[in-house]
Enzyme design. Structure first.
Site, PDB file in Angstrom:
ATOM      1  N   TRP A  21       0.820  -1.214   0.000  1.00  0.00           N
ATOM      2  CA  TRP A  21       0.000   0.000   0.000  1.00  0.00           C
ATOM      3  C   TRP A  21       0.851   1.261   0.000  1.00  0.00           C
ATOM      4  O   TRP A  21       1.813   1.386   0.762  1.00  0.00           O
ATOM      5  CB  TRP A  21      -0.893   0.012   1.242  1.00  0.00           C
ATOM      6  CG  TRP A  21      -1.793   1.204   1.327  1.00  0.00           C
ATOM      7  CD1 TRP A  21      -2.997   1.374   0.707  1.00  0.00           C
ATOM      8  CD2 TRP A  21      -1.563   2.408   2.069  1.00  0.00           C
ATOM      9  NE1 TRP A  21      -3.525   2.600   1.023  1.00  0.00           N
ATOM     10  CE2 TRP A  21      -2.671   3.262   1.851  1.00  0.00           C
ATOM     11  CE3 TRP A  21      -0.523   2.849   2.894  1.00  0.00           C
ATOM     12  CZ2 TRP A  21      -2.762   4.523   2.435  1.00  0.00           C
ATOM     13  CZ3 TRP A  21      -0.615   4.107   3.474  1.00  0.00           C
ATOM     14  CH2 TRP A  21      -1.720   4.928   3.237  1.00  0.00           C
TER      15      TRP A  21
ATOM     16  N   SER B 239       2.802  -7.255   1.801  1.00  0.00           N
ATOM     17  CA  SER B 239       1.786  -6.475   2.500  1.00  0.00           C
ATOM     18  C   SER B 239       0.480  -6.491   1.703  1.00  0.00           C
ATOM     19  O   SER B 239      -0.056  -7.556   1.412  1.00  0.00           O
ATOM     20  CB  SER B 239       2.311  -5.063   2.749  1.00  0.00           C
ATOM     21  OG  SER B 239       1.562  -4.410   3.747  1.00  0.00           O
ATOM     22  N   LEU B 240      -0.064  -5.329   1.312  1.00  0.00           N
ATOM     23  CA  LEU B 240      -1.286  -5.302   0.512  1.00  0.00           C
ATOM     24  C   LEU B 240      -1.110  -6.092  -0.775  1.00  0.00           C
ATOM     25  O   LEU B 240      -2.049  -6.745  -1.256  1.00  0.00           O
ATOM     26  CB  LEU B 240      -1.678  -3.854   0.200  1.00  0.00           C
ATOM     27  CG  LEU B 240      -2.833  -3.646  -0.791  1.00  0.00           C
ATOM     28  CD1 LEU B 240      -4.113  -4.290  -0.293  1.00  0.00           C
ATOM     29  CD2 LEU B 240      -3.037  -2.168  -1.074  1.00  0.00           C
TER      30      LEU B 240
ATOM     31  N   PHE C 197       3.164   6.280   7.631  1.00  0.00           N
ATOM     32  CA  PHE C 197       3.034   4.852   7.365  1.00  0.00           C
ATOM     33  C   PHE C 197       4.395   4.222   7.086  1.00  0.00           C
ATOM     34  O   PHE C 197       4.676   3.106   7.526  1.00  0.00           O
ATOM     35  CB  PHE C 197       2.093   4.624   6.178  1.00  0.00           C
ATOM     36  CG  PHE C 197       1.756   3.178   5.953  1.00  0.00           C
ATOM     37  CD1 PHE C 197       0.919   2.499   6.828  1.00  0.00           C
ATOM     38  CD2 PHE C 197       2.270   2.488   4.865  1.00  0.00           C
ATOM     39  CE1 PHE C 197       0.598   1.163   6.627  1.00  0.00           C
ATOM     40  CE2 PHE C 197       1.959   1.161   4.653  1.00  0.00           C
ATOM     41  CZ  PHE C 197       1.121   0.493   5.541  1.00  0.00           C
TER      42      PHE C 197
ATOM     43  N   LEU D 232       6.046   3.526  10.324  1.00  0.00           N
ATOM     44  CA  LEU D 232       5.459   2.374  11.000  1.00  0.00           C
ATOM     45  C   LEU D 232       6.000   1.067  10.435  1.00  0.00           C
ATOM     46  O   LEU D 232       6.147   0.080  11.151  1.00  0.00           O
ATOM     47  CB  LEU D 232       3.940   2.423  10.861  1.00  0.00           C
ATOM     48  CG  LEU D 232       3.113   1.503  11.767  1.00  0.00           C
ATOM     49  CD1 LEU D 232       3.389   1.797  13.232  1.00  0.00           C
ATOM     50  CD2 LEU D 232       1.628   1.671  11.474  1.00  0.00           C
ATOM     51  N   GLN D 233       6.330   1.068   9.159  1.00  0.00           N
ATOM     52  CA  GLN D 233       6.823  -0.150   8.516  1.00  0.00           C
ATOM     53  C   GLN D 233       8.201  -0.574   9.033  1.00  0.00           C
ATOM     54  O   GLN D 233       8.536  -1.759   8.986  1.00  0.00           O
ATOM     55  CB  GLN D 233       6.894   0.042   6.997  1.00  0.00           C
ATOM     56  CG  GLN D 233       5.529   0.188   6.363  1.00  0.00           C
ATOM     57  CD  GLN D 233       5.597   0.199   4.860  1.00  0.00           C
ATOM     58  OE1 GLN D 233       6.162  -0.690   4.250  1.00  0.00           O
ATOM     59  NE2 GLN D 233       5.038   1.210   4.239  1.00  0.00           N
TER      60      GLN D 233
ATOM     61  N   ASP E 185       7.907  -7.092  13.180  1.00  0.00           N
ATOM     62  CA  ASP E 185       6.883  -6.408  12.388  1.00  0.00           C
ATOM     63  C   ASP E 185       5.727  -5.975  13.294  1.00  0.00           C
ATOM     64  O   ASP E 185       5.149  -6.795  14.013  1.00  0.00           O
ATOM     65  CB  ASP E 185       6.369  -7.360  11.294  1.00  0.00           C
ATOM     66  CG  ASP E 185       5.553  -6.657  10.224  1.00  0.00           C
ATOM     67  OD1 ASP E 185       5.068  -5.542  10.473  1.00  0.00           O
ATOM     68  OD2 ASP E 185       5.395  -7.245   9.141  1.00  0.00           O
TER      69      ASP E 185
ATOM     70  N   HIS F 144       8.697  -4.777   8.869  1.00  0.00           N
ATOM     71  CA  HIS F 144       7.680  -5.000   7.838  1.00  0.00           C
ATOM     72  C   HIS F 144       8.245  -5.095   6.419  1.00  0.00           C
ATOM     73  O   HIS F 144       7.505  -5.414   5.492  1.00  0.00           O
ATOM     74  CB  HIS F 144       6.633  -3.888   7.906  1.00  0.00           C
ATOM     75  CG  HIS F 144       5.387  -4.178   7.127  1.00  0.00           C
ATOM     76  ND1 HIS F 144       4.595  -5.285   7.357  1.00  0.00           N
ATOM     77  CD2 HIS F 144       4.801  -3.504   6.092  1.00  0.00           C
ATOM     78  CE1 HIS F 144       3.566  -5.279   6.517  1.00  0.00           C
ATOM     79  NE2 HIS F 144       3.667  -4.212   5.747  1.00  0.00           N
TER      80      HIS F 144
END
Length: 255
Positions: free
Chosen positions: A20, A80-81, A142, A145-146, A206, A234
């Site tokens: 994403w 991920s996505l 974001f 955060l990864q 993660d 992540h």
């Protein structure tokens, strides 16, 4: 509508699907190594990078678009996505895929009554709300955060930001749709019925796809390979490329 792709190398087909808000540049370092032995295709999700956007609001729509751009008989690697899109594609047209490799991904990204190996829905809902006021800032948060929890988080974040900035910004509607897909998709039961070789690479640190998912994946797919990369967050293919390549190539040799 045709998605952006780039293909290089010779050998067995590999398709790499990013996550994403990101774009194909996140794969460039890994692709450079893989293309020595494989024919590697990078694809950008709808509305990401240079791929066009249309009002495609369902996970099935995204999977169908990627299927249309994908080579036949390829091993798909979804992050991920991108892993969720990969799973849906395999459910729609299993005959087109040779095998699946999910990286820091899950069949269900948010916590449910019987599913605690995920993140609270409120995390993604907060990103959705912030997108409406400042999409660039939300994407930057974001990215942070990864890498949260990784030993080399600062350097890894700088790399992610460089790669993110090297391609066009994602379409805001694509970002909102992607978050909706992450929030509402639940492929657990369907994944358990899928009869394709599968491998899963998870990051020990993660914070988006917790390592506790490893046990749940083994329950859903007893035949699958599940590996947890020590010290990774992540984006294990960026922070621990050697370990990821070793696992990936060992898996591909046997499918």
């Amino acid at each position: 509508m045709t998605l952006w792709t780039r293909t290089s190398g010779k050998g067995a087909e590999l398709l790499l699907v990013h996550g994403w808000g990101m774009n194909a540049s996140v794969w460039l370092t890994l692709a450079k190594v893989l293309e020595k032995d494989y024919r590697v295709t990078l694809v950008e999700l709808p509305g990401h990078g240079e791929s066009p956007w249309n009002p495609a609001t369902r996970l099935e729509d995204w999977a169908e678009q990627v299927l249309a751009a994908a080579p036949a008989d390829a091993v798909w690697l979804g992050w991920s996505l991108g892993g969720l899109v990969m799973m849906q594609a395999a459910l729609l047209q299993p005959q087109k895929l040779r095998a699946l490799v999910g990286v820091a991904t899950s069949p269900c990204f948010v916590q449910r009554k019987d599913w605690d190996c995920a993140i609270p829905a409120a995390v993604l809902e907060s990103f959705a709300a912030e997108l409406e006021t400042d999409s660039r800032r939300t994407l930057r948060r974001f990215l942070s955060l990864q890498v949260q929890g990784a030993a080399d988080a600062k350097d890894l974040l700088l790399r992610l930001r460089r790669e993110f900035d090297s391609r066009p910004l994602p379409n805001p509607a694509a970002l909102q749709t992607g978050l909706d897909i992450l929030l509402h998709s639940d492929l657990r039961r369907a994944l358990a019925t899928l009869d394709l070789p599968s491998a899963w690479l998870l990051g020990e640190r993660d914070t988006l796809v917790p390592k506790s998912l490893a046990h749940a994946l083994t329950g859903l797919q007893p035949q699958a390979e599940v590996h947890v990369i020590d010290g990774a967050a992540h984006a294990p293919f960026l922070s621990h490329p050697g370990q990821c390549l070793k696992r990936l190539e060992a898996f591909i040799r046997h499918v």
